[in-house]
Design a protein around this motif. Structure first.
Motif, short mmCIF file in Angstrom:
data_model
loop_
_atom_site.label_atom_id
_atom_site.label_comp_id
_atom_site.label_asym_id
_atom_site.label_seq_id
_atom_site.Cartn_x
_atom_site.Cartn_y
_atom_site.Cartn_z
N GLY A 187 -0.59 -71.83 -16.44
CA GLY A 187 1.26 -72.26 -15.75
C GLY A 187 1.51 -70.39 -16.59
O GLY A 187 2.65 -70.05 -15.82
N GLY A 188 0.88 -70.19 -17.57
CA GLY A 188 1.78 -68.64 -18.08
C GLY A 188 1.31 -67.48 -17.82
O GLY A 188 1.93 -67.15 -17.76
N ALA A 189 -0.07 -67.86 -16.97
CA ALA A 189 -0.83 -66.50 -16.12
C ALA A 189 -0.27 -66.64 -14.88
O ALA A 189 0.09 -65.64 -13.91
CB ALA A 189 -2.30 -66.53 -15.96
N ALA A 190 0.11 -67.63 -14.42
CA ALA A 190 0.65 -68.44 -12.84
C ALA A 190 2.02 -67.59 -13.10
O ALA A 190 2.84 -66.52 -11.88
CB ALA A 190 0.93 -69.14 -12.66
N THR A 191 2.88 -67.57 -14.21
CA THR A 191 4.88 -66.67 -13.91
C THR A 191 4.06 -65.21 -14.19
O THR A 191 5.16 -64.77 -13.63
CB THR A 191 4.95 -67.34 -14.95
N ALA A 192 3.30 -64.73 -15.09
CA ALA A 192 3.56 -63.53 -15.08
C ALA A 192 2.62 -62.79 -13.62
O ALA A 192 3.79 -61.90 -13.62
CB ALA A 192 2.11 -63.18 -16.13
#
Length: 343
Positions: free
Chosen positions: A166-171
């Motif tokens: 989720g963090g990478a997708a947000t970035a």
């Protein structure tokens, strides 16, 4: 001045020692009027009374201490926030946190766990340096324990890890929302869960935005500044028509290297190329010029969660249920992201 006792509080408030004990120890099931409770507490405050933790521990069979043992976390850049979160949560339960660091020495680790058990800690937080799958040491058997920043290879422990996907997708979504279509990924070459999970998040964001994933835009190197520099140069040295207009970096150290690569290529951030990192290492992200937009690993919150989960087990309110939590990684916006340059 001698320390005030329960008898002193009883005499000051005008109630029996039994009533005073029930009030000050919050003994459940006792029908004591609120006015009585207020008078007892007021008397205790006037006398600066503090409870006898040793006596309480003997009664409850508790020591009000928790162990916190890790491989390298005590010397990692993120350790401060993780430990601070755990300490703040432990204070909510009137508990002390005993810190130990094994340095990945299995023999030392077993001795440290045994030392904590010899001191009859109420429970142990077993923390890892990186989000990874592991087999907890056998010495933890029979003592309440939770895993922090790690998942157990099999059932038996509650655990907390960051949402790497989720963090990478947000970035990457942050870059897409600014109009970038050609996004490179400067990533880690080491085979750890975060490497695969952040790549999965990169792909997920592209797929959600109906963008094509190109393996040619993914370059691996070691997850340090010089690795980020080399990987970013591979992407930024391309002809303008083939060059990515934005880079997502595996961590802030690699992003720092990407800044250096952009400067050597004569590219401005964010006018010519946008860059997003991961980890929110303050000494790096906030010090770069422009400041690095990045995704924060929730170290403080994970430290808190680990203590609360552990205390549910210690206090018997977990009902034997195990929990495996994935904690969101929020984006921290600074100045390194802008719209893509005009053709």
């Amino acid at each position: 001045m001698p320390k005030a006792t329960l008898r002193d509080v009883a005499e000051r408030s005008g109630f029996s020692i039994t009533t005073v004990s029930h009030v000050l120890n919050d003994v459940p099931g006792k029908r004591i009027p609120e006015a009585t409770r207020e008078r007892v507490r007021a008397a205790a405050a006037e006398l600066a009374y503090t409870p006898n933790r040793l006596a309480q521990g003997l009664r409850l069979r508790r020591t009000n201490t928790l162990g916190f043992i890790s491989d390298h976390i005590a010397t990692s850049p993120h350790a401060g926030q993780t430990i601070l979160g755990a300490q703040d949560a432990a204070a909510d339960y009137d508990c002390l946190l005993l810190l130990m660091n094994s340095g990945s020495d299995a023999e030392l680790e077993n001795r440290e766990i045994q030392a904590l058990r010899d001191r009859q800690v109420d429970g142990i937080i077993y923390a890892a340096e990186y989000h990874r799958v592991l087999t907890p040491p056998a010495a933890l058997a029979g003592v309440p324990a939770v895993l922090l920043d790690a998942r157990p290879a099999d059932a038996g422990f509650s655990s907390i890890v960051p949402d790497e996907v989720g963090g990478a997708a947000t970035a990457v979504k942050e870059l897409i929302d600014h109009g970038h279509r050609r996004i490179g990924f400067v990533t880690n070459i080491t085979d750890i869960p975060a490497t695969a999970l952040r790549l999965a998040g990169f792909k997920k964001a592209l797929k959600t935005a109906h963008r094509h994933f190109s393996r040619a835009l993914v370059v691996e190197d070691i997850s340090e500044a010089h690795g980020g520099f080399r990987a970013a140069r591979v992407l930024l040295d391309r002809q303008p028509a083939d060059r990515p207009t934005a880079l997502f970096c595996f961590n802030d150290r690699m992003a720092m290297g990407a800044y250096q690569a952009a400067a050597e290529c004569g590219l401005r951030i964010p006018e010519d190329v946008s860059i997003v990192g991961f980890d929110n290492q303050e000494l790096i992200a906030a010090s770069l010029r422009p400041g690095l937009t990045t995704v924060a690993l929730p170290h403080y919150q994970m430290g808190q969660w680990a203590v609360h989960a552990l205390m549910r087990t210690v206090e018997g309110s977990a009902n034997g249920s195990l929990r495996s939590e994935v904690m969101p990684c929020p984006i921290v916006r600074r100045g390194s992201v802008g719209p893509p340059p005009r053709s």
